[in-house]
Motif scaffolding. Structure first.
Motif, PDB file in Angstrom:
ATOM      1  N   THR A  44      81.576  74.656  23.605  1.00 31.69           N
ATOM      2  CA  THR A  44      81.194  76.071  23.572  1.00 31.69           C
ATOM      3  C   THR A  44      79.868  76.235  22.812  1.00 31.69           C
ATOM      4  O   THR A  44      79.415  75.310  22.126  1.00 31.69           O
ATOM      5  N   ILE A  45      79.273  77.407  22.913  1.00 35.12           N
ATOM      6  CA  ILE A  45      78.026  77.680  22.190  1.00 35.12           C
ATOM      7  C   ILE A  45      78.244  77.522  20.685  1.00 35.12           C
ATOM      8  O   ILE A  45      77.412  76.933  19.974  1.00 35.12           O
ATOM      9  N   GLU A  46      79.359  78.032  20.205  1.00 35.06           N
ATOM     10  CA  GLU A  46      79.652  77.921  18.772  1.00 35.06           C
ATOM     11  C   GLU A  46      79.786  76.458  18.350  1.00 35.06           C
ATOM     12  O   GLU A  46      79.254  76.051  17.308  1.00 35.06           O
ATOM     13  N   GLN A  47      80.483  75.666  19.145  1.00 35.45           N
ATOM     14  CA  GLN A  47      80.647  74.249  18.825  1.00 35.45           C
ATOM     15  C   GLN A  47      79.305  73.518  18.860  1.00 35.45           C
ATOM     16  O   GLN A  47      79.042  72.642  18.022  1.00 35.45           O
ATOM     17  N   ARG A  48      78.464  73.880  19.786  1.00 40.06           N
ATOM     18  CA  ARG A  48      77.141  73.247  19.873  1.00 40.06           C
ATOM     19  C   ARG A  48      76.305  73.553  18.622  1.00 40.06           C
ATOM     20  O   ARG A  48      75.622  72.663  18.094  1.00 40.06           O
ATOM     21  N   ASN A  49      76.388  74.781  18.152  1.00 38.71           N
ATOM     22  CA  ASN A  49      75.661  75.130  16.937  1.00 38.71           C
ATOM     23  C   ASN A  49      76.201  74.366  15.731  1.00 38.71           C
ATOM     24  O   ASN A  49      75.446  73.844  14.910  1.00 38.71           O
ATOM     25  N   THR A  50      77.527  74.281  15.631  1.00 35.83           N
ATOM     26  CA  THR A  50      78.160  73.650  14.468  1.00 35.83           C
ATOM     27  C   THR A  50      77.920  72.145  14.443  1.00 35.83           C
ATOM     28  O   THR A  50      77.696  71.562  13.369  1.00 35.83           O
ATOM     29  N   LEU A  51      77.931  71.504  15.615  1.00 35.56           N
ATOM     30  CA  LEU A  51      77.859  70.039  15.693  1.00 35.56           C
ATOM     31  C   LEU A  51      76.453  69.518  15.970  1.00 35.56           C
ATOM     32  O   LEU A  51      76.266  68.318  16.188  1.00 35.56           O
ATOM     33  N   GLY A  52      75.465  70.379  15.961  1.00 34.36           N
ATOM     34  CA  GLY A  52      74.093  69.937  16.174  1.00 34.36           C
ATOM     35  C   GLY A  52      73.817  69.485  17.592  1.00 34.36           C
ATOM     36  O   GLY A  52      73.063  68.528  17.819  1.00 34.36           O
ATOM     37  N   LEU A  53      74.388  70.197  18.566  1.00 33.49           N
ATOM     38  CA  LEU A  53      74.253  69.798  19.973  1.00 33.49           C
ATOM     39  C   LEU A  53      73.332  70.730  20.764  1.00 33.49           C
ATOM     40  O   LEU A  53      73.131  70.503  21.962  1.00 33.49           O
ATOM     41  N   VAL A  54      72.806  71.738  20.127  1.00 31.27           N
ATOM     42  CA  VAL A  54      71.940  72.680  20.849  1.00 31.27           C
ATOM     43  C   VAL A  54      70.739  71.924  21.418  1.00 31.27           C
ATOM     44  O   VAL A  54      70.047  71.190  20.717  1.00 31.27           O
ATOM     45  N   GLY A  55      70.534  72.100  22.702  1.00 34.97           N
ATOM     46  CA  GLY A  55      69.417  71.435  23.374  1.00 34.97           C
ATOM     47  C   GLY A  55      69.746  70.046  23.886  1.00 34.97           C
ATOM     48  O   GLY A  55      68.932  69.440  24.591  1.00 34.97           O
ATOM     49  N   LEU A  56      70.921  69.526  23.563  1.00 34.19           N
ATOM     50  CA  LEU A  56      71.274  68.156  23.986  1.00 34.19           C
ATOM     51  C   LEU A  56      72.130  68.125  25.242  1.00 34.19           C
ATOM     52  O   LEU A  56      72.422  67.043  25.771  1.00 34.19           O
ATOM     53  N   THR A  57      72.544  69.291  25.748  1.00 29.51           N
ATOM     54  CA  THR A  57      73.305  69.376  27.004  1.00 29.51           C
ATOM     55  C   THR A  57      72.716  70.509  27.822  1.00 29.51           C
ATOM     56  O   THR A  57      72.026  71.394  27.280  1.00 29.51           O
TER      57      THR A  57
END
Length: 577
Positions: A44-57
């Motif tokens: 999810t967007i929230e999980q991406r923000n928390t785990l440093g995944l923004v821009g990686l998928t």
């Protein structure tokens, strides 16, 4: 006390609970690199923000269901069975939950890909197609690294329910495959997880690299195993004994599953260790249990008791004698047969040198109990009394049950089958050899040659047979109907041993799921029903273990204890740590 693994994991997960969250300490690309933490576009967007995944998928958020739909379409675009196998292997290495969701949803279709027969080609080509390591590789040339190697897999002492191990000598029907045998252990464990919900992080595939006698492998520059002939004798035994003792010490709760050892070693090792630890040989005990299940259903349909039947085993090697042993024990346990000698008189075992007779010097120890006294056959009219053929046996014995484990395709000829049917209203005929080209007969011929009377189960999948207005559903005597449930039952009650009673309980539970009373019905449940089958078998196994006093965990709530151990392939809740 839990033994620490040699390094810190990037996540924490309670693998004994089906609803436990996954606690992830890694960030960024490291999250995507681990197949247990990665969920790709389903973050999810929230999980991406928390785990440093923004821009990686890719920016879109999808569901597990849509991911499964996409990967299923990709699976079908693969042009060959091996290509499909490699596609699924890469998926498993990328996203373990998605892999098992796909496999569980399409188990009947994909079982021949992740297991037999396609896995045979994957094993042969292991060194050529090698990609990402999975499993533990133990070398006879470096026995001092054994314990470190097992611990390096990353599981603590109390985190292993199941270890599948092979020395690769008797792989399927293709023989010695050296280090490539690791694939059979991996494939077996995939079925344990998909069929019975054994958590994929509570299992360990192991190959014992003792060399190989396969000259093709030794001659290949790409071969990845030890480059010498297969070690045998005292050094082999010492290595195996070290392995068993190390596993039992480091992972005392683990069930040790022997897979595809050579005939002599398979029986010897099972006999040697079955009283010391929780151990199981699928080629011997699993094959025997699923055949017994089909046989019990078929026997019920004949109206005769089991001990009244005359049984011919054609191809009485490791699997054939394993089947015979379990049938013999069942006669003694359930019937009016009171002694082993009485039960053995109902069997005629045939090997490469013909009917087993007690004056044959080449018989192995586990085969000798099934040798007939020479006096029993002295008056038979045969061409060669020192090589009594299947045809000879059928003519003189008039069997009611004919089991084939010979890998000799077409051995159950029309003449033999019709002769058997002349003296038996409902002959039980099981051509069990794999693959289909090596089956002793086809179901369509057996149905035709017996005018629809034969009760049939096969080792390979065959289509159903329509004959004179009746559809005959052909049971596949697939070990996957037994071993996943057995492993689940053992894990649920933490059994310290696997007894013959537990094997029988598994077979009986499976037999009770058939509809043998309806003409043409399958003698066994279908592969498409494996989750229910495995749970049913597991409950019977755990209950029998408790009854025999080998269950270390009491069954206070048996159904919940079984169901609660069945991992579901769905994304767990994420907690960042």
């Amino acid at each position: 006390m839990t033994q620490e693994v040699p390094y810190r994991r990037d996540f924490e997960l309670d693998t004994t609970s089906i609803d436990a969250p996954i606690r992830i300490r890694s960030r960024g690309r490291a999250v995507l690199a681990d197949p247990m933490t990665n969920r790709g576009t389903a973050f999810t967007i929230e999980q991406r923000n928390t785990l440093g995944l923004v821009g990686l998928t890719p920016t879109g958020v999808t569901t597990l269901e849509n991911q499964a739909k996409r990967t299923y379409a990709q699976f079908h675009r693969a042009s060959t069975p091996l290509a499909k196998y490699l596609h699924l292997a890469q998926l498993r290495d990328r996203n373990e939950v998605l892999f098992y969701r796909l496999l569980t949803d399409h188990l009947e279709e994909m079982l021949p890909i992740v297991y037999t027969p396609t896995i045979g080609e994957a094993i042969e080509r292991f060194s050529n197609e090698y990609n990402r390591p999975r499993g533990v590789f133990l070398s006879i040339d470096h026995p001092d690294t054994m314990e470190d190697s097992l611990l390096n897999f990353g599981l603590a002492t109390d985190e292993v329910d199941l270890i599948v191990v092979t020395d690769s000598e008797g792989i399927l029907g293709i023989g010695d495959q050296g280090i490539g045998g690791i694939q059979i252990a991996i494939g077996k464990l995939s079925v344990y997880t998909a069929a019975a919900g054994i958590h994929p992080h509570r299992v360990m595939p192991v190959v014992l690299d003792v060399g190989t006698d396969n000259l093709g492998l030794l001659s290949s520059d790409l071969y990845l195993g030890e480059r010498h002939a297969r070690i045998r004798g005292e050094r082999y035994d010492e290595f195996l004994d070290q392995f068993v003792k190390t596993v039992h010490r480091v992972f005392p709760n683990a069930m040790l599953h022997w897979e595809d050892f050579g005939t002599t070693n398979a029986h010897r090792l099972l006999t040697q260790y079955r009283g010391e630890l929780c151990t199981f040989n699928d080629d011997i005990q699993g094959t025997a249990a699923v055949v017994l299940a089909a046989l019990l259903a078929a026997v019920k349909a004949t109206g005769m008791s089991l001990e009244e039947h005359r049984i011919v085993i054609f191809g009485a090697g490791s699997a054939g004698i394993g089947i015979a042993n379990l049938i013999r024990d069942t006669m003694i346990r359930d019937g009016n047969t009171t002694t082993e000698a009485d039960a053995l008189r109902q069997f005629w075992a045939i090997g490469i040198n013909g009917l087993y007779v007690d004056d044959q010097p080449e018989l192995l120890e586990f085969q000798k109990p099934y040798a007939r006294p020479r006096a029993d056959v002295h008056t038979w009219d045969v061409r060669n009394p020192h090589h009594i053929t299947l045809d000879d046996v059928v003519r003189h014995v008039r069997p009611t049950i004919l089991l084939g484990t010979s890998t000799k395709g077409g051995a159950f000829t029309e003449t033999i089958v019709r002769l058997m049917h002349e003296h038996c209203e409902r002959p039980i005929i099981f051509p069990l050899s794999n693959p289909t080209s090596r089956a002793e007969a086809t179901p369509s011929n057996l149905i035709k040659w017996t005018d629809g009377a034969a009760l049939v189960a096969t080792g390979s999948p065959f289509p159903n047979v329509d004959y004179k207005g009746v559809r005959h559903y052909i049971a596949q005597s697939n070990n996957a109907l037994i071993f996943p449930g057995l492993g689940l039952g053992v894990a649920a009650c933490n059994a310290e041993l696997i007894t013959e009673g537990m094997i029988y309980a598994a077979a009986k539970a499976l037999a009770d799921m058939s509809n043998e009373w309806r003409h043409g019905s399958s003698l066994l449940p279908g592969i498409d029903d494996l989750r229910r089958v495995s749970a049913t078998v597991a409950l019977a196994v755990a209950s029998q273990a408790e009854a025999e006093g080998v269950a270390r965990t009491p069954l206070t709530d048996p159904i919940q204890q079984i169901f609660g151990r069945m991992w579901q392939p769905k994304y767990p809740t994420i907690e960042a740590i």
